[in-house]
Design a protein around this motif. Structure first.
Motif, PDB file in Angstrom:
ATOM      1  N   LYS A   8      -3.113  13.065   1.854  1.00 46.62           N
ATOM      2  CA  LYS A   8      -4.475  13.555   2.069  1.00 46.62           C
ATOM      3  C   LYS A   8      -4.682  14.865   1.329  1.00 46.62           C
ATOM      4  O   LYS A   8      -3.819  15.740   1.348  1.00 46.62           O
ATOM      5  CB  LYS A   8      -4.736  13.775   3.570  1.00 46.62           C
ATOM      6  N   SER A  39     -10.009  13.434  -1.387  1.00 44.74           N
ATOM      7  CA  SER A  39      -9.807  12.004  -1.180  1.00 44.74           C
ATOM      8  C   SER A  39      -9.797  11.654   0.293  1.00 44.74           C
ATOM      9  O   SER A  39      -9.620  12.510   1.160  1.00 44.74           O
ATOM     10  CB  SER A  39      -8.484  11.557  -1.825  1.00 44.74           C
ATOM     11  N   ASP A  40      -9.995  10.373   0.572  1.00 42.91           N
ATOM     12  CA  ASP A  40      -9.909   9.884   1.941  1.00 42.91           C
ATOM     13  C   ASP A  40      -8.456   9.869   2.385  1.00 42.91           C
ATOM     14  O   ASP A  40      -7.534   9.725   1.569  1.00 42.91           O
ATOM     15  CB  ASP A  40     -10.471   8.460   2.012  1.00 42.91           C
ATOM     16  N   GLU A  41      -8.252   9.963   3.677  1.00 38.13           N
ATOM     17  CA  GLU A  41      -6.899   9.931   4.224  1.00 38.13           C
ATOM     18  C   GLU A  41      -6.272   8.560   3.978  1.00 38.13           C
ATOM     19  O   GLU A  41      -6.888   7.528   4.227  1.00 38.13           O
ATOM     20  CB  GLU A  41      -6.919  10.224   5.712  1.00 38.13           C
ATOM     21  N   SER A  54      -6.010   4.027   1.860  1.00 38.97           N
ATOM     22  CA  SER A  54      -7.098   4.375   2.770  1.00 38.97           C
ATOM     23  C   SER A  54      -7.856   3.105   3.165  1.00 38.97           C
ATOM     24  O   SER A  54      -7.711   2.052   2.543  1.00 38.97           O
ATOM     25  CB  SER A  54      -8.061   5.355   2.105  1.00 38.97           C
ATOM     26  N   LYS A  67     -10.913   2.587   2.722  1.00 43.01           N
ATOM     27  CA  LYS A  67     -11.851   2.278   1.644  1.00 43.01           C
ATOM     28  C   LYS A  67     -11.191   1.434   0.553  1.00 43.01           C
ATOM     29  O   LYS A  67     -11.822   0.535  -0.027  1.00 43.01           O
ATOM     30  CB  LYS A  67     -12.406   3.576   1.042  1.00 43.01           C
TER      31      LYS A  67
END
Length: 226
Positions: free
Chosen positions: A84, A88-90, A205, A207
């Motif tokens: 993370k 950026s997304d986790e 992630s 996403k």
């Protein structure tokens, strides 16, 4: 491509990537996901904490190797900035299969292939020493990644070296060399390496999950542990 890969893996037999003397009947499934409320009853912060937890779990179940983790959402990675950052997304969804054993176990090639790449990914929480093999069966190309190895596992290797199914290619690493985890093999199948060498994401992630789920099929289709 995914369906072709799945059929190809289903046709393979007698594959082991760790401690070949241990029968699959001595394996036990292990859930390290956020859905496992039992984890909240344990203080699991360090590699040593996880070693004790996993050994107790193995002893309780009279098992020798714990396995699992494909597509698990985990809190295990929160301690590391590898997963993370502010841009950026986790990343907390595991896209490989973990094989946990508190031992410097031998690691074997899943299938015939060649050495694609290798390196020591030495950030906290990363793979540590890593070996990636390239395979081609019936015109279908894919890769297998072996993470959390010992440093000696990288010595003497060259890109392009031929390896045979069942050949010892490495040994399991211990903390902190292995990314500072309880000893385990991270085994992952990767169809497209996307130009990467010596490393490939083993955690994604929410996403990016649709892409990685397609590019990294369930390794247990190949290993057939359960």
């Amino acid at each position: 491509m995914y369906n072709e890969i799945e059929k190809l893996f289903q046709a393979q037999k007698d594959i082991k990537v760790i401690s070949t003397e241990i029968d699959y009947s001595d394996y036990i499934a292990l859930d390290l996901s956020v859905a496992n409320v039992e984890l909240s009853n344990h203080n699991l912060e360090t590699a040593k904490d996880y070693e004790k937890f996993i050994q107790n779990y193995l002893d309780k179940n009279k098992a020798k190797i714990a396995f699992g983790g494909y597509l698990e959402t985990r809190n295990l990675y929160k301690r590391s900035t590898v997963f993370k950052n502010t841009n950026s997304d986790e990343r907390n969804i595991h896209i490989g299969l973990d094989l946990w054993i508190n031992d410097s176990a031998s690691i074997y090639a899943a299938l015939d292939g060649t050495i694609h790449s290798f390196q020591n990914n030495n950030a906290l929480g990363d793979y540590g020493p890593t070996v990636i093999l390239a395979h081609e069966i019936d015109g279908i190309k894919f890769h297998t990644l072996y993470g959390h190895l010992s440093e000696v596992s990288l010595i003497g290797k060259k890109v392009g070296d031929v390896v045979k199914k069942g050949e010892q290619i490495a040994s399991l690493g211990l903390p902190p060399i292995n990314g500072d985890y309880a000893p385990h093999l991270h085994f992952q199948i990767i169809i497209d390496m996307e130009g990467k060498t010596g490393d490939y994401p083993g955690v994604c992630s929410e996403k990016t999950l649709p892409f990685y789920k397609s590019n990294c099929p369930d390794p247990n289709i190949l290993l057939k542990i359960n």
